[in-house]
Scaffold this active site. Structure first.
Site, PDB file in Angstrom:
ATOM      1  N   GLU A 272       2.648   8.790   7.062  1.00 52.72           N
ATOM      2  CA  GLU A 272       2.683   7.325   7.007  1.00 52.72           C
ATOM      3  C   GLU A 272       2.365   6.829   5.597  1.00 52.72           C
ATOM      4  OE1 GLU A 272      -0.533   6.305   9.632  1.00 52.72           O
ATOM      5  OE2 GLU A 272       0.562   6.785  11.443  1.00 52.72           O
ATOM      6  N   ARG A 275       1.408   3.175  -0.122  1.00 49.67           N
ATOM      7  CA  ARG A 275       1.188   2.972  -1.557  1.00 49.67           C
ATOM      8  C   ARG A 275       2.127   3.825  -2.416  1.00 49.67           C
ATOM      9  NH1 ARG A 275      -3.854   1.533  -3.625  1.00 49.67           N
ATOM     10  NH2 ARG A 275      -4.817   2.276  -1.701  1.00 49.67           N
ATOM     11  N   CYS A 341     -10.353 -21.011  -9.027  1.00 50.90           N
ATOM     12  CA  CYS A 341     -11.722 -21.458  -9.298  1.00 50.90           C
ATOM     13  C   CYS A 341     -12.748 -20.456  -8.778  1.00 50.90           C
ATOM     14  CB  CYS A 341     -11.945 -22.814  -8.658  1.00 50.90           C
ATOM     15  SG  CYS A 341     -10.702 -23.977  -9.176  1.00 50.90           S
TER      16      CYS A 341
HETATM   17  N1  LLP Z   1      -1.804   4.840   7.981  1.00 48.40           N
HETATM   18  C1  LLP Z   1      -2.934   4.188   8.328  1.00 48.40           C
HETATM   19  C2  LLP Z   1      -3.467   4.337   9.677  1.00 48.40           C
HETATM   20  C3  LLP Z   1      -3.584   3.385   7.370  1.00 48.40           C
HETATM   21  O1  LLP Z   1      -4.707   2.741   7.694  1.00 48.40           O
HETATM   22  C4  LLP Z   1      -3.053   3.272   6.054  1.00 48.40           C
HETATM   23  C5  LLP Z   1      -3.706   2.446   5.042  1.00 48.40           C
HETATM   24  C6  LLP Z   1      -1.849   3.959   5.759  1.00 48.40           C
HETATM   25  C7  LLP Z   1      -1.269   4.745   6.744  1.00 48.40           C
HETATM   26  C8  LLP Z   1      -1.188   3.891   4.418  1.00 48.40           C
HETATM   27  O2  LLP Z   1      -1.959   4.484   3.436  1.00 48.40           O
HETATM   28  P1  LLP Z   1      -1.379   4.698   1.947  1.00 48.40           P
HETATM   29  O3  LLP Z   1      -0.244   5.694   2.024  1.00 48.40           O
HETATM   30  O4  LLP Z   1      -0.880   3.387   1.467  1.00 48.40           O
HETATM   31  O5  LLP Z   1      -2.515   5.200   1.194  1.00 48.40           O
HETATM   32  N2  LLP Z   1      -5.538  -2.602   0.455  1.00 48.40           N
HETATM   33  C9  LLP Z   1      -6.013  -1.330  -0.054  1.00 48.40           C
HETATM   34  C10 LLP Z   1      -5.470  -0.160   0.734  1.00 48.40           C
HETATM   35  C11 LLP Z   1      -5.746  -0.230   2.226  1.00 48.40           C
HETATM   36  C12 LLP Z   1      -5.206   0.947   2.982  1.00 48.40           C
HETATM   37  C13 LLP Z   1      -5.346   0.740   4.445  1.00 48.40           C
HETATM   38  N3  LLP Z   1      -4.745   1.725   5.274  1.00 48.40           N
HETATM   39  C14 LLP Z   1      -5.666  -1.230  -1.533  1.00 48.40           C
HETATM   40  O6  LLP Z   1      -5.047  -2.160  -2.061  1.00 48.40           O
HETATM   41  O7  LLP Z   1      -6.025  -0.260  -2.195  1.00 48.40           O
END
Ligand code: LLP
Length: 416
Positions: A272, A275, A341
């Site tokens: 999944e 990023r 702000c």
């Molecule tokens: N699967 C689940 C169950 C997740 O909770 C997440 C991310 C992903 C997949 C995707 O993860 P990635 O491949 O993107 O690392 N807003 C934060 C990141 C929050 C991630 C939350 N869960 C930031 O900007 O760094």
């Protein structure tokens, strides 16, 4: 090269960012179709011998065109809300390639997921399993369910995006998972489809993955000894990306860990990533409103704010910031700040940057993931347009909201 300089001008693929800015105004997000495809295909190719499905994590960027690009590449989706499920289907992702994660799914969301017969619902508690069972029975169906187990492994990342330890709210506790599987397997509305784990985001080290996947493999073996067949092994989010000087592992390295820990089981592997698919495929372009100095510090004030990209304010995240037109002037040290702000509305502290005059453009790099997705209309500022580039062409794939649209749901109370 998807974002690159030509004669001192920053381009997205074959399109000058100055040209886009002239047409759509600033700030705006800009996504590269090529980069998005490259990143997605890197996962797909690395996992091809592993019977893998790449379920793009929509939370990173739910723009309809971004998700449609993934759909065209044959990708699936990881959704965490009814809204994300809606976007995935609208973008053309088939229900049988959608996994539904999340620690607090509502009855309404689960009802829709069961009705659609999605690939799997990753349940996070005994109460949720029971709720899914009831909902499925009411529909005369069996829901495809996996348990998201909490392996108690530290992902060695930022505390706000660590999800796989006992301290975190996520998943079924490791010790309780086996028993819950046994109970769930006897429920008439449940078909055990798989197992899921997600330990955190922006991981730069493969060892936590190895630890978690090894634990998952042992749980799958134990379950199968008890007659519970696991078809899908969902390994959660993808790898971290390079925002500054990070050295993230490659998809090949990641796939090798999967092979070493789970390869002999010949399961359907689900990943999944969010990023690492869309992060470096997007930037935020902003115009300098003015520059000022208080004798000690230089400030460059831009027209984007923390409402457009909250990562620096929320996580102290580093984003490289580049001038869209290089002037070749000696750099200065400045804080690059938004107009909101709040003192936290800072994109970069004491950054070495070529001075850019009012009207000049800056590009905030690696903003494709958790950028637009986390934006808000704080300070009653419109959501900014999102533009997608493909070779020499570009399209506005979400227009700037108008004040009228921002007020569209508001009503003045009858007593006022
Ligand atoms: N699967 C689940 C169950 C997740 O909770 C997440 C991310 C992903 C997949 C995707 O993860 P990635 O491949 O993107 O690392 N807003 C934060 C990141 C929050 C991630 C939350 N869960 C930031 O900007 O760094």
């Amino acid at each position: 090269m998807c974002f690159h300089y030509e004669g001192g001008e920053l381009f997205a693929e074959g399109v000058s960012l100055q040209q886009i800015a002239k047409q759509v105004g600033t700030p705006f997000y800009c996504y590269s179709t090529q980069k998005l495809s490259q990143n997605f295909n890197a996962y797909r190719n690395a996992l091809s011998d592993l019977n893998g499905t790449v379920c793009y994590s929509i939370k990173a960027n739910p723009n309809l065109s971004v998700v449609a690009a993934i759909a065209r590449l044959g990708g699936g989706a990881d959704v965490v809300s009814g809204g994300e499920l809606y976007v995935a289907l609208k973008a053309g992702i088939p229900a049988d390639k959608i996994v539904f994660s999340g620690v607090g799914k509502t009855a309404e969301e689960l009802t829709e997921a069961v009705r659609l017969g999605i690939l799997q619902i990753n349940a996070e508690s005994a109460a949720e399993v029971e709720m899914i069972n009831q909902i499925a029975m009411a529909q005369g169906k069996k829901a495809n369910v996996a348990l998201r187990v909490n392996p108690d492994v530290d992902a060695l990342t930022h505390v706000k995006i660590t999800t796989g330890t006992k301290e975190n709210k996520f998943g079924v506790p490791w010790q309780e998972a086996h028993e819950l599987y046994l109970a769930a397997s006897k429920m008439p509305g449940i078909r055990i489809a798989g197992i899921a784990v997600h330990i955190g985001s922006q991981l730069l080290d493969l060892e936590p993955f190895r630890l978690a996947f090894t634990k998952i493999a042992s749980m799958v073996r134990a379950l199968e000894n008890d007659g519970i067949i696991i078809e899908n092994v969902d390994l959660g989010g993808g790898m971290g990306i390079n925002y500054n000087v990070e050295l993230p592992p490659t998809c090949e390295d990641y796939a090798q860990i999967v092979r070493e820990t789970l390869g002999d089981m010949r399961k359907h592997i689900i990943v999944e990533p969010g990023r690492s698919v869309v992060g470096n495929a997007g930037i935020l372009v902003t115009e300098v409103i003015c520059a000022k100095s208080n004798g000690e510090k230089n400030f460059i004030i831009v027209d984007a704010g923390m409402n457009d990209l909250v990562r620096p304010a929320l996580y102290d995240a580093w984003h490289t910031i580049l001038p869209v037109s290089k002037q070749g002037i000696a750099p200065i040290i400045a804080d690059i700040v938004g107009p909101i702000c709040e003192s936290g509305d800072v994109f970069a502290h004491e950054r070495i940057i070529e001075p850019v005059q009012a009207g000049g453009l800056l590009a905030i790099m690696c903003a494709g993931a958790y950028g637009a997705a986390m934006s808000s209309i704080y300070n009653f500022r419109p959501l900014v347009p999102e533009v997608m580039v493909n070779g020499e062409e570009f399209a506005v794939v979400r227009k700037r909201t108008t004040y009228e649209e921002m007020l569209s749901g508001h009503v003045i109370a009858p007593w006022l």
